[in-house]
Design a protein around this motif. Structure first.
Motif, PDB file in Angstrom:
ATOM      1  N   ASN A 217       0.845  -1.192   0.000  1.00 60.71           N
ATOM      2  CA  ASN A 217       0.000   0.000   0.000  1.00 60.71           C
ATOM      3  C   ASN A 217       0.886   1.249   0.000  1.00 60.71           C
ATOM      4  O   ASN A 217       1.762   1.411   0.846  1.00 60.71           O
ATOM      5  CB  ASN A 217      -0.882  -0.032   1.250  1.00 60.71           C
ATOM      6  CG  ASN A 217      -1.895   1.070   1.281  1.00 60.71           C
ATOM      7  OD1 ASN A 217      -1.590   2.205   0.947  1.00 60.71           O
ATOM      8  ND2 ASN A 217      -3.095   0.751   1.678  1.00 60.71           N
ATOM      9  N   ILE A 219       0.317   4.357   0.692  1.00 58.63           N
ATOM     10  CA  ILE A 219       0.244   5.231   1.860  1.00 58.63           C
ATOM     11  C   ILE A 219       0.971   4.588   3.034  1.00 58.63           C
ATOM     12  O   ILE A 219       1.727   5.247   3.753  1.00 58.63           O
ATOM     13  CB  ILE A 219      -1.226   5.521   2.233  1.00 58.63           C
ATOM     14  CG1 ILE A 219      -1.984   6.066   1.028  1.00 58.63           C
ATOM     15  CG2 ILE A 219      -1.298   6.515   3.371  1.00 58.63           C
ATOM     16  CD1 ILE A 219      -3.435   6.330   1.277  1.00 58.63           C
ATOM     17  N   TRP A 220       0.746   3.290   3.198  1.00 53.74           N
ATOM     18  CA  TRP A 220       1.415   2.564   4.292  1.00 53.74           C
ATOM     19  C   TRP A 220       2.925   2.704   4.159  1.00 53.74           C
ATOM     20  O   TRP A 220       3.632   2.958   5.125  1.00 53.74           O
ATOM     21  CB  TRP A 220       0.984   1.106   4.238  1.00 53.74           C
ATOM     22  CG  TRP A 220       1.582   0.214   5.272  1.00 53.74           C
ATOM     23  CD1 TRP A 220       2.546  -0.724   5.075  1.00 53.74           C
ATOM     24  CD2 TRP A 220       1.247   0.161   6.664  1.00 53.74           C
ATOM     25  NE1 TRP A 220       2.826  -1.360   6.253  1.00 53.74           N
ATOM     26  CE2 TRP A 220       2.057  -0.838   7.249  1.00 53.74           C
ATOM     27  CE3 TRP A 220       0.358   0.862   7.473  1.00 53.74           C
ATOM     28  CZ2 TRP A 220       1.997  -1.154   8.598  1.00 53.74           C
ATOM     29  CZ3 TRP A 220       0.300   0.542   8.821  1.00 53.74           C
ATOM     30  CH2 TRP A 220       1.100  -0.449   9.370  1.00 53.74           C
ATOM     31  N   GLN A 222       4.578   5.045   2.489  1.00 56.58           N
ATOM     32  CA  GLN A 222       4.992   6.435   2.719  1.00 56.58           C
ATOM     33  C   GLN A 222       5.081   6.741   4.204  1.00 56.58           C
ATOM     34  O   GLN A 222       5.893   7.536   4.637  1.00 56.58           O
ATOM     35  CB  GLN A 222       3.983   7.397   2.081  1.00 56.58           C
ATOM     36  CG  GLN A 222       4.149   7.524   0.600  1.00 56.58           C
ATOM     37  CD  GLN A 222       3.200   8.538   0.000  1.00 56.58           C
ATOM     38  OE1 GLN A 222       2.781   9.478   0.658  1.00 56.58           O
ATOM     39  NE2 GLN A 222       2.840   8.351  -1.242  1.00 56.58           N
ATOM     40  N   ARG A 223       4.195   6.117   4.963  1.00 58.80           N
ATOM     41  CA  ARG A 223       4.174   6.413   6.393  1.00 58.80           C
ATOM     42  C   ARG A 223       5.251   5.659   7.164  1.00 58.80           C
ATOM     43  O   ARG A 223       5.618   6.070   8.265  1.00 58.80           O
ATOM     44  CB  ARG A 223       2.802   6.049   6.978  1.00 58.80           C
ATOM     45  CG  ARG A 223       1.693   6.993   6.612  1.00 58.80           C
ATOM     46  CD  ARG A 223       1.908   8.384   7.164  1.00 58.80           C
ATOM     47  NE  ARG A 223       2.135   8.398   8.593  1.00 58.80           N
ATOM     48  CZ  ARG A 223       1.158   8.463   9.473  1.00 58.80           C
ATOM     49  NH1 ARG A 223      -0.069   8.528   9.092  1.00 58.80           N
ATOM     50  NH2 ARG A 223       1.438   8.467  10.761  1.00 58.80           N
TER      51      ARG A 223
END
Lengths: 417, 354
Positions: A217, A219-220, A222-223
């Protein structure tokens, strides 16, 4: 020009991402963390002091309550230290049971970690998925010990009882009708071992499910990628253990390096990371779940083939079976002595450590020859991780603090003790 | 019906009063269902996300939990509204109203079916842009007036986020108005007449995505919910609010969600128009359902509303700076390129803008 001051934010102790009662005093420049000052002690229950006034066996229950998401592993550390002092060893079957339950506990812990971590980062569905599987594992706990969380199942000299032949079943209630109950009980017809085996067959698919949701994912990633990097050298200096250390690329696992229980008999790998960031630690823990699943399978196979005693035969230390107690005077005396006074440890000291799901969990016992410890020191992995908080969060943003708390897998029961 | 009522009243009252009464009735006719829709959107959210997360969702209050939103409203109404000691009291209480008012006012220009609109304003799209940008004030003031560090952090985040995404959103709308040649929402829908192939969703697919993503960000919903950021800043700007004041923020958030979904349906999916065009209008009985009408708008809006909930159950939350990067470095360039391409197509007279 106006004077620009740092912004001090009190993060916790009643904060949704504080994993219990963490209180962080954050000094921030805008959203960027300049200093993170963890305040601990809000869940301090004086476990170590309490243990000083109780016969050894009565403190096993306190160990459950240290890291309350990996109960049996805590017990294992304590029980191992006791056995070391007593100079006894549990029967092989008990050791296999311990190995199996250590791994069940590891999965239990990692499931809660992945759920809470993802929830902190904002993916709340993970949490409920993880709890679906935790439910099965806690049912296994319940089947062997009668308690879903605080099992008190390990005893010096073995485990409290052999694996039962039946699983507890669901019953029809106001909210679950007969059809639903039948579905829920479908895989509970056999013994506990059958149920565990059934779980190990289902579990890899569940892990795949988690990975579909998170691993790739964007976003996952990136975080998590490049958040909270620990270099291998720093990780050693800070005393990090477990996935926090392995994520940085150091292959250190007590199960391999100083095998206890039956870890030298089972086959498994130790996953290590490369960058030492949160994402690597995430991957390491995911792989650990798969490895644990394999270990459980091997243990189940062995346990099926090799019935036997699960408790040491020396009844000066372990209570005799109840049936024997009813007819045999000596057994009754043994039981009375153990239930009232307990047993005495020889004078001396011992440290025993295990690879807890979070890192190295150890118990250091000093005995003056009495039936209670002179001093008990618990080495909790979370405490060392907590002390790295400031270093890990510096220069990151507020949202990353939450990620870092999640990746450390902190539980306050063990940090505050 | 409204016309006959107006003629009837005209016999007894001066014309100005009649108009006022008719408008008031129309407003109530829009707002009541809207607020009911908001209440049941919360229910739908809990149920849908519940099933996505292998659990039940609310099922205790009323049959299958259908009275849950009513119970929630009653509970919130009877709760005390606590204002923090050091809060700026007046602003503290005005802020929730400021947040709710624009979210409701924007509905004035939404056409529900052909001619079913309260104010058929020529510059309807501009009006909506103008009104929805006012949303941000309520939130910023709420955060500031609460005198809480979490709240102020949140309102700063919201300020930056909403302003940035407004730009991407505005550009996406420019594409639509270029294609339709009008700022009037009813005209924009009519420009998509003639069946599914004429919807703007196809030639403007990139803008549809940008618009809806910005819409999600505008309403501070997951994965852009840094303003509420449950696990970071607790509840953000409404952390100090309780009772009905808190409910107003929720009402505003859900009303904007429905608004954005409806707008996306209107602008890109032909609003009330049937995907079959006029083809099936003559089918007996079913012709009424297969032809144009409000139900198509409802279905289309519900699809986008469902996407909102779906996102929430699926994605982790962006970090604040990543949201900014997505808005400025990805969405805005995409819209600019798309608009440029569209402009060239219109200038050269290429289909579908003949």
């Amino acid at each position: 020009m106006a004077e620009i001051k740092n912004y001090t934010l009190n993060f916790g102790p009643a904060h949704p991402a504080a994993h219990g009662v963490l209180r962080l005093v954050l000094e921030m420049d805008g959203e960027v963390i300049q200093r993170a000052d963890p305040h601990i002690g809000l869940l301090h229950r004086g476990t170590e002091k309490l243990a000083e006034s109780k016969p050894y066996n009565q403190s096993i229950g306190y160990m459950d309550r240290l890291d309350y998401v990996s109960m049996m592993c805590n017990e294992h550390g304590y029980v191992l230290a006791l056995e070391k002092m007593l100079g006894i060893e549990a029967p092989i079957r008990a050791q296999y049971i311990r190995t199996m339950f250590d791994e069940i506990t590891r999965i239990l812990n990692h499931l809660l970690w992945i759920g809470a971590h993802a929830l902190d980062v904002g993916a709340m569905t993970m949490f409920l998925y993880a709890f679906r599987e935790r439910e099965d594992l806690m049912d296994i706990y319940e089947a062997v010990s009668g308690a879903r969380l605080h099992a008190t199942y390990y005893r010096p000299g073995g485990v409290y009882r052999d694996l039962p032949d039946t699983m507890p079943l669901h019953e029809v209630s106001r909210w679950t009708d007969e059809k639903e109950v039948k579905r829920l009980n479908a895989n509970r017809g056999g013994s506990v071992l059958d149920f565990i085996e059934d779980f190990t067959q289902r579990f890899p698919k569940y892990v795949d499910e988690y990975e579909t949701l998170l691993t790739d994912n964007r976003i996952w990633k990136q975080r998590l990628v490049d958040i909270g990097i620990v270099s291998p050298e720093r990780a050693l200096q800070l005393g990090l253990t477990g996935a926090m250390l392995r994520g940085s690329g150091i292959e250190w696992d007590l199960r391999k390096k100083q095998p206890y229980a039956m870890y030298d008999q089972v086959d498994f790998d130790i996953p290590v990371g490369t960058n030492g960031d949160s994402y690597d630690r995430y991957l390491v823990r995911i792989e650990e779940m798969r490895q644990s699943n394999n270990i459980i399978k091997q243990c189940v196979d062995w346990l099926r083939k090799n019935p036997g005693s699960v408790m040491h035969e020396d009844h000066k230390i372990t209570p005799p079976p109840r049936e024997k107690m009813k007819g045999d005077m000596e057994a009754l005396i043994h039981h009375f002595k153990l239930a009232t006074e307990g047993y005495c440890l020889p004078e001396g000291e011992a440290y025993a450590a295990i690879e807890h799901p979070k890192g190295e969990f150890g118990c250091y016992i000093v005995s003056d020859g009495a039936n209670k410890p002179y001093r008990l020191k618990v080495r909790a992995p979370g405490f060392a991780h907590m002390s790295a908080m400031d270093e890990l969060t510096k220069g990151h943003m507020l949202a990353d603090v939450v990620t870092i708390i999640g990746t450390m897998d902190i539980v306050f029961g063990e940090v505050d003790r | 019906m409204m016309e006959s009522l107006a003629t009837f009243l005209n016999g007894y009252l001066p014309e100005g009063v009649t108009t006022l009464i008719v408008i008031m009735i129309k407003i109530v006719a829009i707002l009541l269902p809207l607020i009911l829709a908001v209440a049941y959107t919360t229910f739908a959210e809990r149920k849908i996300i519940g099933y996505m997360q292998v659990r039940m969702g609310p099922n205790r209050v009323g049959p299958k939990g259908w009275l849950q939103p009513i119970a929630d409203t009653l509970k919130l109404m009877f709760k005390e509204i606590i204002s923090p000691t050091k809060a700026s009291t007046i602003v503290f209480f005005v802020a929730p109203m400021l947040a709710l008012a624009p979210a409701l006012a924007a509905w004035v220009v939404i056409p529900f079916w052909d001619g079913g609109v309260l104010a058929d304003v020529n510059a309807g799209l501009l009006l909506i842009l103008a009104i929805t940008s006012l949303d941000v004030f309520g939130i910023i003031l709420a955060g500031w007036a609460s005198n809480s560090k979490y709240a102020i952090l949140s309102s700063l985040r919201v300020g930056a986020q909403m302003v940035s995404y407004e730009i991407a959103m505005g550009f996406a709308l420019v594409g639509v108005l270029m294609a339709a040649g009008s700022l009037n929402l009813s005209d924009i829908v009519r420009a998509q007449d003639g069946g599914i192939q004429n919807w703007f969703a196809w030639p403007l697919f990139g803008l549809l995505l940008v618009y809806f993503i910005s819409g999600v960000a505008e309403t501070n919903r997951a994965p852009f919910d840094v303003a509420e950021g449950e696990s970071e800043i607790v509840a953000g700007f409404h952390v100090e609010y309780s009772g009905m004041a808190f409910a107003l923020f929720f009402l505003a958030e859900y009303a904007s969600m429905i608004l954005i979904s409806t707008l996306t349906a209107l602008l890109f999916l032909g609003g009330w128009l049937s995907p079959f065009g006029d083809l099936l209008n003559d089918v007996p009985v079913l012709g009424f359902i297969l032809g144009d009408g409000f139900h198509w708008l409802f279905i289309k809006s519900f699809f986008f509303l469902f996407c909102y909930l779906w996102f929430r159950a699926t994605f982790p939350r962006y970090r604040y700076d990543q949201i900014m990067r997505l808005g400025w470095k990805i969405l805005i360039p995409v819209t600019l390129v798309w608009i440029f391409g569209e402009g060239v197509a219109i200038a050269l007279g290429w289909k579908p803008w003949l």
